[in-house]
Enzyme design. Sequence first.
Site, PDB file in Angstrom:
ATOM      1  NE  ARG A   1     -19.265  13.669  12.603  1.00  0.00           N
ATOM      2  CZ  ARG A   1     -19.283  12.197  11.969  1.00  0.00           C
ATOM      3  NH1 ARG A   1     -18.275  11.513  11.409  1.00  0.00           N
ATOM      4  NH2 ARG A   1     -20.583  11.733  12.028  1.00  0.00           N
TER       5      ARG A   1
ATOM      6  CB  SER B   1     -24.551  16.384  15.324  1.00  0.00           C
ATOM      7  OG  SER B   1     -25.558  15.290  14.961  1.00  0.00           O
TER       8      SER B   1
ATOM      9  CD  GLU C   1     -20.490  16.430  14.500  1.00  0.00           C
ATOM     10  OE1 GLU C   1     -21.094  16.492  13.568  1.00  0.00           O
ATOM     11  OE2 GLU C   1     -20.555  15.593  15.262  1.00  0.00           O
TER      12      GLU C   1
END
Length: 299
Positions: free
Chosen positions: A173, A223, A293
């Site tokens: 990420r 998420s 995230e």
Amino acid sequence: MGFFEIETVCDKYNCVCKRNFSLSDKTTMRIGGECAVYAEPNSEECLVELIKFAQKNDIPYFILGRGSNLLIKRFNGVVIAISSALGKITFDGNTVTAGAGAHLSAVCLAALEHSLSGMESLFGIPGSVGGALYMNAGAYGGEMKDIVKSARCINDNGEIVTIPASDMNLRYRGSVFSENKWCILSVTMELQKGDKAAIKARMDELMQKRRDKQPLEFPSCGSTFKRPQNGFAAALIEECGLKGCTIGGAQVSEKHSGFVINKGGATFEDVTALVEHIKEVVKAQKGIELECEMLIIDK
């Protein structure tokens, strides 16, 4: 602050430009306050000119893709939206090049039509190609870093440069693009020839998994938390008894605890309060600090 000049650039290219624009319809969470100026360039030339002007005149700007990983309250600057107008998709053998504004799933489907394999696990991720590379998006064992060959971007000097994958620092990420204020223009990916029926079957299988396990019927940022070391955020949240936990219109999904969803009328404050509550409880009970995230903006 130079907003009039931003409007002048947009007028030159006859592209969308609005003052005090609400961003709620531009995010998958369906939450968003206003930005001072919203610009939607209709060509690469327009995009480059807007960014160069903002950089030269120290005007705050934010590059917006499809808003699939974004929670925003207010941005007192220029939001530059990379739309499908900047999403041309071309093929050269096993190589596909997609403009940053192309929907990731659209590229997956185009690859399928060319019987090219490598993007199956990315099908269904609700973001743009540029956004997917920015955060090295991934699912079901595959990530952008597995297929990216190079990308063209505008660096912090306003120059258009081509960066090979080896220089992107692609990781879980994150990327060199998320570390710097670089705007991705296009992404070139290397795929492999495959059997069209098998590729489609795999895409269908993974899409069904998404439908079965994820709360796709509600607005969300996907998420909410990054995967902690040696564990999964959803499992930790559920073990802490937080599944279904609600603050205002924001809720920990009863279908998948890793998702904070907008059950209806959720505000920025509802979501951020719930996120902080989750982090505090998980830290207290498990000794693990969860990291968001999604990108949270309020400035």
